[in-house]
Design a protein around this motif. Sequence first.
Motif, mmCIF file in Angstrom:
data_model
loop_
_atom_site.group_PDB
_atom_site.id
_atom_site.type_symbol
_atom_site.label_atom_id
_atom_site.label_comp_id
_atom_site.label_asym_id
_atom_site.label_seq_id
_atom_site.Cartn_x
_atom_site.Cartn_y
_atom_site.Cartn_z
ATOM 1 N N UNK A 193 0.860 -1.177 0.000
ATOM 2 C CA UNK A 193 0.000 0.000 0.000
ATOM 3 C C UNK A 193 0.901 1.233 0.000
ATOM 4 N N UNK A 194 0.689 2.120 -0.970
ATOM 5 C CA UNK A 194 1.444 3.362 -1.056
ATOM 6 C C UNK A 194 0.453 4.503 -0.883
ATOM 7 N N UNK B 3 -5.876 -0.634 -7.071
ATOM 8 C CA UNK B 3 -6.256 0.775 -7.117
ATOM 9 C C UNK B 3 -5.032 1.611 -7.453
ATOM 10 N N UNK B 4 -5.197 2.586 -8.350
ATOM 11 C CA UNK B 4 -4.110 3.503 -8.695
ATOM 12 C C UNK B 4 -4.671 4.633 -9.555
ATOM 13 N N UNK C 289 -7.598 4.898 -12.571
ATOM 14 C CA UNK C 289 -8.605 5.938 -12.370
ATOM 15 C C UNK C 289 -9.696 5.512 -11.388
ATOM 16 N N UNK C 290 -9.300 4.811 -10.307
ATOM 17 C CA UNK C 290 -10.291 4.390 -9.322
ATOM 18 C C UNK C 290 -9.883 4.788 -7.898
ATOM 19 N N UNK C 291 -9.126 5.887 -7.779
ATOM 20 C CA UNK C 291 -8.765 6.409 -6.467
ATOM 21 C C UNK C 291 -9.433 7.755 -6.269
ATOM 22 N N UNK C 292 -9.480 8.183 -5.034
ATOM 23 C CA UNK C 292 -10.081 9.472 -4.754
ATOM 24 C C UNK C 292 -9.409 10.129 -3.569
ATOM 25 N N UNK C 293 -9.849 11.330 -3.259
ATOM 26 C CA UNK C 293 -9.329 12.064 -2.110
ATOM 27 C C UNK C 293 -9.851 11.389 -0.843
ATOM 28 N N UNK D 100 0.256 14.253 -1.278
ATOM 29 C CA UNK D 100 -0.643 15.377 -1.568
ATOM 30 C C UNK D 100 -1.428 15.099 -2.849
ATOM 31 N N UNK D 101 -1.436 16.041 -3.775
ATOM 32 C CA UNK D 101 -2.139 15.806 -5.040
ATOM 33 C C UNK D 101 -1.148 15.593 -6.180
ATOM 34 N N UNK D 102 0.118 15.283 -5.827
ATOM 35 C CA UNK D 102 1.155 15.086 -6.840
ATOM 36 C C UNK D 102 1.253 13.625 -7.250
ATOM 37 N N UNK D 103 1.370 12.741 -6.268
ATOM 38 C CA UNK D 103 1.467 11.306 -6.520
ATOM 39 C C UNK D 103 0.286 10.631 -5.845
ATOM 40 N N UNK D 104 -0.504 9.899 -6.600
ATOM 41 C CA UNK D 104 -1.682 9.252 -6.051
ATOM 42 C C UNK D 104 -1.353 7.976 -5.310
ATOM 43 N N UNK D 105 -2.270 7.521 -4.455
ATOM 44 C CA UNK D 105 -2.069 6.274 -3.732
ATOM 45 C C UNK D 105 -2.227 5.068 -4.656
ATOM 46 N N UNK D 106 -1.743 3.923 -4.186
ATOM 47 C CA UNK D 106 -1.953 2.685 -4.941
ATOM 48 C C UNK D 106 -2.008 1.510 -3.976
ATOM 49 N N UNK D 107 -2.747 0.506 -4.380
ATOM 50 C CA UNK D 107 -2.867 -0.733 -3.608
ATOM 51 C C UNK D 107 -2.583 -1.888 -4.547
ATOM 52 N N UNK D 108 -1.580 -2.700 -4.184
ATOM 53 C CA UNK D 108 -1.223 -3.892 -4.949
ATOM 54 C C UNK D 108 -1.496 -5.109 -4.071
ATOM 55 N N UNK D 109 -2.079 -6.139 -4.652
ATOM 56 C CA UNK D 109 -2.390 -7.368 -3.919
ATOM 57 C C UNK D 109 -2.068 -8.556 -4.815
ATOM 58 N N UNK D 110 -1.178 -9.407 -4.356
ATOM 59 C CA UNK D 110 -0.766 -10.597 -5.109
ATOM 60 C C UNK D 110 -0.307 -10.253 -6.526
#
Length: 74
Positions: free
Chosen positions: A20-21, A40-41, A45-49, A25-35
């Motif tokens: 999980x990253x 999400x990244x 286009x499926x992340x939000x504030x 701020x609004x420069x680099x978005x979060x991401x979730x990697x699983x297996x």
Amino acid sequence: PRNKCGNQKSCPQNYFAFKIISGAANVVGPSICFEDLVLMSSVKNNIGRGLNIALVNGTTGQLLKTDAFDMYSG
């Protein structure tokens, strides 16, 4: 050797690999990697504030749902 989700160590058998990253701020978005699958990244286009959550079945590893909860707007 490359490990799942780019982790430094491999996971023991019968464990799921995840990373999980949080983003910056609004420069680099979060991401979730699983297996080794990005759930999400910003590219998908499926992340939000706010809080970004991926619900995964703990037995099968199947993705059930992703969502973002905007904690700023209420």
